[in-house]
Design an enzyme around this catalytic site. Structure first.
Site, PDB file in Angstrom:
ATOM      1  CG  ASP A   1      11.434  21.862  30.836  1.00  0.00           C
ATOM      2  OD1 ASP A   1      12.569  22.345  31.140  1.00  0.00           O
ATOM      3  OD2 ASP A   1      11.726  20.952  29.443  1.00  0.00           O
TER       4      ASP A   1
ATOM      5  CG  ASP B   1      10.953  16.347  28.822  1.00  0.00           C
ATOM      6  OD1 ASP B   1      11.723  16.685  28.192  1.00  0.00           O
ATOM      7  OD2 ASP B   1      10.369  17.179  28.989  1.00  0.00           O
ATOM      8  CB  SER B   2       8.837  17.602  33.332  1.00  0.00           C
ATOM      9  OG  SER B   2       8.803  18.845  33.046  1.00  0.00           O
ATOM     10  CB  SER B   3       7.878  19.795  27.736  1.00  0.00           C
ATOM     11  OG  SER B   3       8.751  20.235  27.882  1.00  0.00           O
TER      12      SER B   3
ATOM     13  CB  THR C   1       2.037  41.283  38.799  1.00  0.00           C
ATOM     14  OG1 THR C   1       2.544  41.789  37.736  1.00  0.00           O
ATOM     15  CG2 THR C   1       2.338  40.272  39.145  1.00  0.00           C
ATOM     16  CD  GLN C   2       3.016  40.690  30.961  1.00  0.00           C
ATOM     17  OE1 GLN C   2       3.517  41.828  30.391  1.00  0.00           O
ATOM     18  NE2 GLN C   2       2.020  41.324  29.817  1.00  0.00           N
ATOM     19  CB  CYS C   3       6.109  41.154  38.276  1.00  0.00           C
ATOM     20  SG  CYS C   3       6.001  43.333  37.246  1.00  0.00           S
TER      21      CYS C   3
ATOM     22  CB  THR D   1       8.673  30.994  38.553  1.00  0.00           C
ATOM     23  OG1 THR D   1       7.116  31.841  39.602  1.00  0.00           O
ATOM     24  CG2 THR D   1       8.631  31.761  37.475  1.00  0.00           C
TER      25      THR D   1
ATOM     26  CB  THR E   1      17.359  16.160  33.205  1.00  0.00           C
ATOM     27  OG1 THR E   1      16.481  17.049  32.348  1.00  0.00           O
ATOM     28  CG2 THR E   1      18.360  16.551  33.119  1.00  0.00           C
TER      29      THR E   1
END
Ligand code: ASP
Length: 341
Positions: free
Chosen positions: A91, A58-60, A277-279, A166, A14
């Protein structure tokens, strides 16, 4: 003081995009326009050179080839420049920051990734502050040497260790978090560096650029009700070399027999499995609950407090080294670039 030489590497995202006035769709544009948009850059006390990836994206669309291309630009300019600023889409910025941290072994200069939520040409853009402060961070010196010696990420007044970040928000200017590691610096009226938190590499060793990443891996996020069919299919993918298992809480998962057996079989094929972990914050602690004791027993690797992004990068990186199963587990559970507490 010696005037720092800074190389800005534009990869896309962006920050350098422009809106098609008819369709309203954002598209990457020629990087040269970026400097025209910010004449203030000329006021900074450093010498800026700009370069761009062959084809800004685009970083995706980022993949290990993109990481290698960035790493090669840094390698080529390593002796000439005192610091590097990588303009990147937000992203997948945390993945790229993590990957570069492993690929650039013995890095002793700053590599600062930044981007923005609004294009540089937008009236309310966050791009200018992010870019200007990133250049200042990359220019910081102590005893005529770069002050920051690691891959970091700057966004919305905060400098983070890159492999600890993150992306947490798709709209807010504060788009990133580093829940398991304090900020390296904060920008207010003054730029306040948390000296104690900075990574201290062995500066006597020479930069070594690792240009191979093995992406034959799977990232599996558990959820209540996940079926044996789906997991069996994933774990039996041809050429699978490693798995990251996103488990619940402190590294817990179902104790169902079919599930544990599937993990055992996979490990038996020499495929390492990492428990993450998902946390968003906190650490895996296998053996704390009954629902993780089995994992520890069968030899699952503990990702401890690593982010999923850094775990992906570390797995791809370590799979390229010829390590035995035990050595692999030890290497993964050891902090290589400050990615683990
Ligand atoms: N989709 C964009 C990208 O990651 C978003 C951004 O730049 O922040 O390239």
């Amino acid at each position: 003081m010696h005037t720092p030489y800074i190389l800005i590497i534009y990869t896309g995202g962006t920050i350098g995009m422009i809106k098609n006035p008819k369709s309203g769709v954002l598209k990457a544009f020629n990087f040269k326009n970026l400097l025209n948009k910010i004449p203030e850059l000329q006021l900074l006390e450093c010498k800026i050179t700009t370069t761009s990836l062959k084809k800004p994206i685009d970083s995706s669309n980022t993949n290990p080839k993109t990481w290698i291309e960035i790493a090669e630009v840094i390698e080529k300019g390593y002796d000439k420049y005192d610091g590097f600023v990588v303009l990147h889409g937000s992203d997948t910025m945390s993945y790229t920051a993590s990957a570069l941290s492993f690929m650039l072994e013995n890095l002793a200069k700053p590599v600062v990734l930044t981007g923005s939520q609004l294009p540089i040409g937008d009236l309310r853009t966050d791009a200018k502050e992010n870019l200007i402060t990133s250049i200042q961070v990359a220019s910081l010196q102590k005893n005529n040497k770069p002050y920051i010696k690691e891959v970091c990420l700057y966004f919305e007044y905060k400098l983070y260790r890159g492999n600890r970040t993150t992306k947490i928000n798709a709209e807010h200017f504060e788009a990133f978090a580093s829940l398991n590691y304090p900020e390296l610096a904060e920008s207010g009226v003054h730029l306040k560096v948390n000296d104690d938190q900075l990574y201290r590499p062995n500066t006597r060793r020479k930069l070594k650029v690792h240009k191979k990443m093995n992406s034959n891996i799977a990232l599996v996020k558990l959820f209540p009700g996940i079926t044996k069919e789906v997991l069996t299919a994933t774990f039996s993918a041809s050429n699978l070399k490693g798995v990251i298992l996103e488990t619940y809480g402190a590294g817990n998962c179902s104790t169902e027999k079919w599930f544990i057996n599937l993990l055992k079989e996979t490990l038996g094929k020499g495929i390492p499995i990492v428990n993450v972990t998902q946390c968003s914050g906190g650490s895996v602690s296998m053996g704390l609950y009954e629902t993780s004791t089995q994992l520890k027993k069968i030899g699952i690797i503990s990702g401890r407090d690593i982010t999923t992004e850094a775990a992906v990068a570390k797995l791809m990186y370590l799979l390229q080294s010829q390590l035995s199963q035990i050595e692999f587990k030890n290497a993964f559970e050891t902090s290589l670039r400050g990615e683990l507490s």
